[in-house]
Enzyme design. Structure first.
Site, mmCIF file in Angstrom:
data_model
loop_
_atom_site.group_PDB
_atom_site.id
_atom_site.type_symbol
_atom_site.label_atom_id
_atom_site.label_comp_id
_atom_site.label_asym_id
_atom_site.label_seq_id
_atom_site.Cartn_x
_atom_site.Cartn_y
_atom_site.Cartn_z
ATOM 1 N N HIS A 317 76.864 29.649 126.677
ATOM 2 C CA HIS A 317 75.997 28.885 127.574
ATOM 3 C C HIS A 317 76.085 27.382 127.355
ATOM 4 C CE1 HIS A 317 74.179 32.798 128.425
ATOM 5 N NE2 HIS A 317 73.718 32.242 129.522
ATOM 6 N N GLY A 318 76.491 26.959 126.160
ATOM 7 C CA GLY A 318 76.585 25.524 125.946
ATOM 8 C C GLY A 318 77.010 25.180 124.545
#
Lengths: 468, 375
Positions: A317-318
Site C-alpha cells: 500500500h505504500g
C-alpha cells in the site's frame, strides 16, 4: 485521466464507446488497447513506456516459459519474470524508502532519487506477475498475441486503481466476449453508481477530513468522527472506483470479479479481509501465502507465513513504516482470532463481534491515513483523549451537525441493506420489479446530472488509491 | 417495464446523455465563451501552442497542454450556470451540508466562511495604516480613532457556532499596531440581520446603533437631531447572488434620508464632479451597492451646508464606509472620505490639505485588512 472528470466522461468515454461499437469484433481489442494507452499517456506520458516495457517483458517471458515447459529453464524464466517485474516496482516505488532507512541506520547521506510514482504500477505489476506465474503453473494458456496481452494489462477501466484482474479471469473474454444490452445497461448503471459513491460521498467526506486537519479545536469526539470519516471515505472511494471499473468492463463485455462485499458487516478481521479489496487478498493468498505453505504447516511456521503476508500487504500500500505497521496490526488480530477471540466471540451475542471489528478497523484506517509514525501516535492517542484533549468542543458540534446526514447515509450505504431491499422487492413482486425498472434509467440520468454539476463546480479530487 | 426493455432503455438513455453533452463540448472547442459575467473572470480557452514539451509536461499549470485542456473542459462546459446551481442545491439541501465552495447560508443570509486570516496580508495592511499614522497624524492635534467593521463571518461564529477567524486576535493586532488611536467597538450594535441577505455589506437601515456608538466616541453625538426617513428600492441583487450559485430572490435596499442629508453634496477629486450622497443611476449597475457615495471612489469630500459646526472629519475607509458615512454628515461641516485602495497614501496629504485640527477615523472591515490591497 480521472474517471471523475469531464474530460473522461464527455470526451474520452464518448469517443471510445462510439469507435468501439462501430468497428468489427476483430478490431475491438486494438481499439481498447490504443484507448487505454492514450488514457495512461494523458496522465503519465513518460511512464507509458515503462508500462509497455513491463508488458513486453511478461509477453516474452510467457512465451519462453511455455516454450521450455517441463525443463528447468521454465523455472528460470518464471523467476526472471518475477524478479524483473518486482525490480521495476521496487525501484520506482520503494527506492527512496530504502535509501532513507539506510541513511538513518548508518548515518549516511545517500541522496534520494525522488522519482514520481508511476500511476497504477502496483496494480499492473501484480497483474503481469499473475500472468507469467499462471502460465508456469499451467493454469493459463500462453498468450501469443501481444495486442491481447497488452489489452489485458493496459485495459483502462482497471489500469490505475484495480481491481487486480487475474489473466485467467479475462482470458476467454479477450478472444471472444458478448456485447449485449444487458451487459451495457448493467455496466452503465454500475459505473454511474460507482461514480456517485466517489463524487457524492467519498469526496464530501474528504472535505470533512480536511476540516478536521485544519481545526484548532479538536476533541475526543472529533477524533472519532474523523476515524469514521476516514474509513468511510476510503471505502466509498475505493469501492466506488472498483464499481466503475467493473461497470466499464461489463460495457465492453468483460466480467471482472468483485472487489468489495460490504466489509463493514464483518464479524471478524479474517472475514473483513475476505470482503475488503478481495482481489489483493486473494492475490497474496494464491501467490505468497499458499506457496509459503499456507496453514498446512506447524503453528510457528504458520505464524511466520501470516506475518510475512501481512507485512507485504501493508508494504504494497505504500513505502512507509506506517503501512508495514498497518499490515502487521491486522496480522496480530488474525492470530488472536485464530487462537483466542473466535472462541470468545462464539459465546457472546453477535453484536459484540461487530463492535470489535468496527473498533479495530477504525483504528487501523487512522493509522493508514496518518502522516508518519508520529502522526499515527498523535491521531490514535487523540481518539482516547491523550494530551488533555477536551471531550467536546463547539467546533465538534458544528461539524457533527453539518455532516450528520452524510455520515448516516454513508454508514447505511456501506451495508447491504439497500441492495437487499431492492432485490427482495424485485423478487417478491412483479409490479415492484417493473417500477424499479422504470426508475433505474431515471436514477442513472439524475445521478449523471448531479455528478456533472460537481465536476463543473470544480470539486473533483484525485482518487486515493492512485498513490498505490 | 420488463428487464429486457429496461436494459434497452438504460443503454439508450445513458448513451444519448453522454453523446448529447459530448457533442456540445466539442462544439465549444470551435465557439468558446470568453468571459463569465457571473464569476467576473475570463474562462479557460482550448490550449494553443501545443508542443511535444507541453504535452509531456503534466505538472505546471501554465505550460501543460493537458492541464490547460482540463481547465478548458470545466470552464466551457455547456449550461455551466445550471450545473453550478444544481451542485449548490444538492450540497446544501440534499446532503444537508453547511458549505458549498466556502459559501454558507444562515437564516437566509449568504456568507463566505473564512476560518483563518492571511497573516502576511494583514501585517502588510497594518503596516500601511501605521505609515499613514506616522506620516500625517502623529503630530496633529485632532483626535484619532480606529474602528473594525465585523464581516458576516464574525456573526456566524458569535451567534451560530461556525468555526470562523479569531476576531479577538485581529482586534488585538489592530490595537497593538495603532496604540495611540482610540479603538471603537461596534460589534454590540450589529447582528447578522443588519447585513444584506445576498451581499457582504451591511444594510444602511441597520446602522443607527453603529452611528450612535461612533459619534458618541467622536464626541459629536449631540449634533445629530434630525430624524431619518426610510426609503426603499426593490430588486437589490447583492454580489453573493450569482457567486454562491444559490440565486436567492432579490431583496430590498433601504436608504435613509432627511433634509440635512438631501442638502449635502459630494465632491469627487478624481472627476472634479459633484454628486448627491446617493446615486440612483448606479443602483441598476452590476454592483447596486455603488448606490451609496457612487461606489468605489479614491477621494471624496462631503459638504454639509446646514452644519452647525466648523468641525471636519477625515475617514479612511473601504466600501462599508459608503453606507455609514452619509449618516455621519449632519455632525460635520465637511467629511473627507479617503480610500487608499485607489489613491497613493503619499498623495493624500497634499490633496486634502493638512490634518491639524481634524478628527480622523480609520474604518475598515476584516476582509479588506486581510487582503492588503492598500497603496
Amino acid at each position: 485521466m480521472l474517471f471523475s472528470s469531464i474530460s473522461f466522461l464527455y470526451y474520452f468515454l464518448a469517443a471510445v464507446l462510439l469507435i468501439y461499437f462501430i468497428v468489427p469484433f476483430k478490431a475491438k481489442n486494438l481499439v481498447l488497447l490504443i484507448a487505454s494507452l492514450f488514457f495512461y499517456f494523458y496522465g503519465e506520458p513518460i511512464y507509458t513506456l515503462l508500462m509497455l516495457a513491463t508488458t513486453l517483458s511478461s509477453y516474452i517471458h510467457g512465451l519462453l516459459i511455455d516454450h521450455f515447459r517441463g525443463t528447468k529453464w521454465a523455472k528460470v524464466f518464471v523467476w526472471t519474470s518475477v524478479a524483473s517485474s518486482l525490480a521495476a516496482l521496487g525501484f520506482f516505488k520503494y527506492s527512496d524508502f530504502f535509501i532513507s532507512n539506510v541513511n538513518n541506520l548508518f548515518g549516511g547521506s545517500i541522496p534520494l532519487l525522488e522519482l514520481a510514482l508511476p500511476i497504477g504500477i502496483s496494480f499492473y505489476t501484480f497483474q503481469t506477475l499473475s500472468y507469467t506465474i499462471d502460465v508456469y503453473r499451467g493454469e493459463a494458456k500462453v498468450q501469443k498475441s501481444f495486442v491481447r496481452l497488452a489489452t489485458y494489462v493496459a485495459l483502462f477501466p482497471q489500469l490505475i486503481a484495480g481491481p487486480i484482474v487475474r489473466y485467467t479471469t479475462v482470458e476467454e473474454d479477450l478472444s471472444s466476449r458478448t456485447h449485449s444490452f444487458e451487459n451495457f445497461s448493467c455496466g452503465a448503471t454500475r459505473f454511474v453508481l460507482g461514480l456517485a459513491k466517489k463524487v457524492l460521498i467519498a469526496d464530501r467526506l474528504g472535505d470533512l477530513i480536511a476540516s478536521f486537519h485544519a481545526s484548532d479545536e479538536k476533541s475526543v469526539v472529533f477524533y472519532w468522527i474523523y476515524a469514521f470519516a476516514v474509513f468511510l471515505q476510503l471505502y466509498f472511494d475505493f469501492s466506488g472506483y472498483s464499481d466503475m471499473a467493473i461497470g466499464l468492463g461489463r460495457i465492453f463485455g468483460f466480467r471482472f470479479l468483485e472487489n468489495f462485499n460490504y466489509p463493514i458487516v464483518s464479524k471478524s478481521i479474517a472475514e473483513f479481509w475476505r470482503r475488503w479489496h478481495m482481489s489483493l487478498g486473494s492475490w497474496f493468498r494464491d501467490y505468497v501465502y499458499i506457496p509459503l505453505g499456507g496453514n498446512r504447516v506447524s503453528k510457528w511456521r504458520w505464524l511466520f507465513n501470516t506475518l510475512v503476508v501481512w507485512m507485504l500487504t501493508g508494504f504494497w500500500h505504500g513505502a512507509d513504516w506506517t503501512f508495514i505497521l498497518w499490515g502487521l496490526y491486522f496480522a496480530v488480530f488474525l492470530v488472536l482470532e485464530k487462537f483466542v477471540l473466535n472462541k470468545f466471540f462464539a459465546k457472546i451475542p453477535r453484536v459484540f463481534s461487530h463492535i470489535y471489528v468496527v473498533l479495530v478497523i477504525l483504528i487501523s484506517f487512522v493509522l493508514f491515513s496518518a502522516n508518519g509514525m508520529a502522526g499515527a501516535i498523535a491521531d490514535i492517542g487523540g481518539m482516547f483523549g491523550a494530551g488533555n484533549l477536551p471531550f467536546w468542543t463547539r467546533e465538534t458540534g458544528y461539524y457533527l451537525a453539518g455532516y450528520a446526514v452524510l455520515l448516516v447515509a454513508a454508514c447505511i450505504g456501506a451495508t447491504p441493506l439497500l441492495k437487499t431491499a431492492v432485490l427482495k422487492l424485485k423478487e417478491k413482486s412483479r409490479i415492484a420489479n417493473n417500477v424499479i425498472n422504470v426508475l433505474e434509467p431515471i436514477v442513472v440520468v439524475a445521478l449523471l446530472l448531479v455528478i456533472t454539476s460537481y465536476f463543473v463546480g470544480g470539486s473533483f479530487s484525485a482518487f486515493l488509491y492512485f498513490r498505490f | 417495464m420488463n428487464n429486457k426493455i429496461r436494459n434497452i432503455v438504460v443503454t439508450v438513455t445513458f448513451s444519448l446523455f453522454i453523446a448529447f453533452f459530448a457533442v456540445l463540448c466539442v462544439l465549444r472547442i470551435f465557439s468558446p465563451v470568453e468571459y463569465s459575467d457571473v464569476e467576473k473572470r475570463p474562462l479557460a480557452q482550448f490550449p494553443t501552442n501545443i508542443t511535444v514539451e507541453s504535452i509531456l509536461n503534466t505538472k505546471e499549470e501554465d505550460k501543460s497542454t493537458i492541464k490547460q485542456f482540463e481547465k478548458f473542459t470545466v470552464d466551457q462546459f455547456p449550461f455551466r450556470e445550471f450545473f453550478r446551481r444544481l451542485e449548490a442545491q444538492f450540497q446544501l439541501n440534499v446532503l444537508n451540508l453547511k458549505e458549498n465552495h466556502g459559501y454558507v447560508q444562515e437564516n437566509g443570509s449568504i456568507a463566505e466562511l473564512e476560518t483563518t486570516f492571511f497573516e502576511k496580508g494583514l501585517n502588510g495592511a497594518l503596516g500601511r495604516l501605521q505609515y499613514i499614522y506616522d506620516k500625517y497624524l502623529k503630530d496633529s492635534s485632532g483626535d484619532k480613532y480606529v474602528c473594525l467593521v465585523p464581516d458576516k463571518n464574525y456573526f456566524l461564529g458569535r451567534d451560530f457556532g461556525y468555526p470562523v477567524r479569531d476576531y479577538n486576535w485581529l482586534t488585538g493586532k489592530l490595537q497593538a499596531a495603532l496604540p495611540d488611536m482610540t479603538y471603537i467597538d461596534i460589534t454590540g450594535d450589529l447582528t447578522l440581520d443588519d447585513y444584506y441577505l445576498t451581499d457582504w455589506h451591511w444594510s444602511q437601515d441597520g446602522l443607527l446603533g453603529v452611528q450612535n456608538t461612533i459619534t458618541e466616541a467622536l464626541g459629536s453625538a449631540d449634533r445629530f437631531e434630525t430624524p431619518f426617513k426610510e426609503n426603499v428600492l426593490e430588486g437589490f441583487k447583492g454580489g453573493y447572488t450569482d457567486q454562491s450559485a444559490l440565486y436567492p430572490a432579490p431583496e430590498k435596499l433601504v436608504y435613509l434620508t432627511n433634509g440635512i442629508l438631501d442638502a449635502c453634496t459630494v465632491y469627487d477629486y478624481e472627476t472634479n464632479k459633484t454628486y448627491g450622497l446617493y446615486n440612483h443611476e448606479l443602483f441598476s449597475s452590476k454592483v447596486p451597492y455603488d448606490f451609496f457615495l457612487s461606489g468605489t471612489r479614491a477621494l471624496l469630500r462631503i459638504d454639509n451646508p446646514n452644519a452647525t459646526t466648523d468641525e471636519e472629519l477625515i475617514v479612511f475607509r473601504d466600501s462599508f464606509g459608503s453606507s455609514l458615512i452619509p449618516l455621519l454628515s449632519e455632525g460635520y461641516k465637511s467629511i473627507y472620505v479617503v480610500d487608499i485602495r485607489y489613491v497613493m497614501s503619499d498623495m493624500v496629504g497634499n490633496l486634502i490639505g493638512g490634518y491639524e485640527d481634524r478628527d480622523v477615523l480609520f474604518l475598515y472591515s476584516a476582509t479588506i485588512l486581510d487582503q492588503n490591497v492598500f497603496k
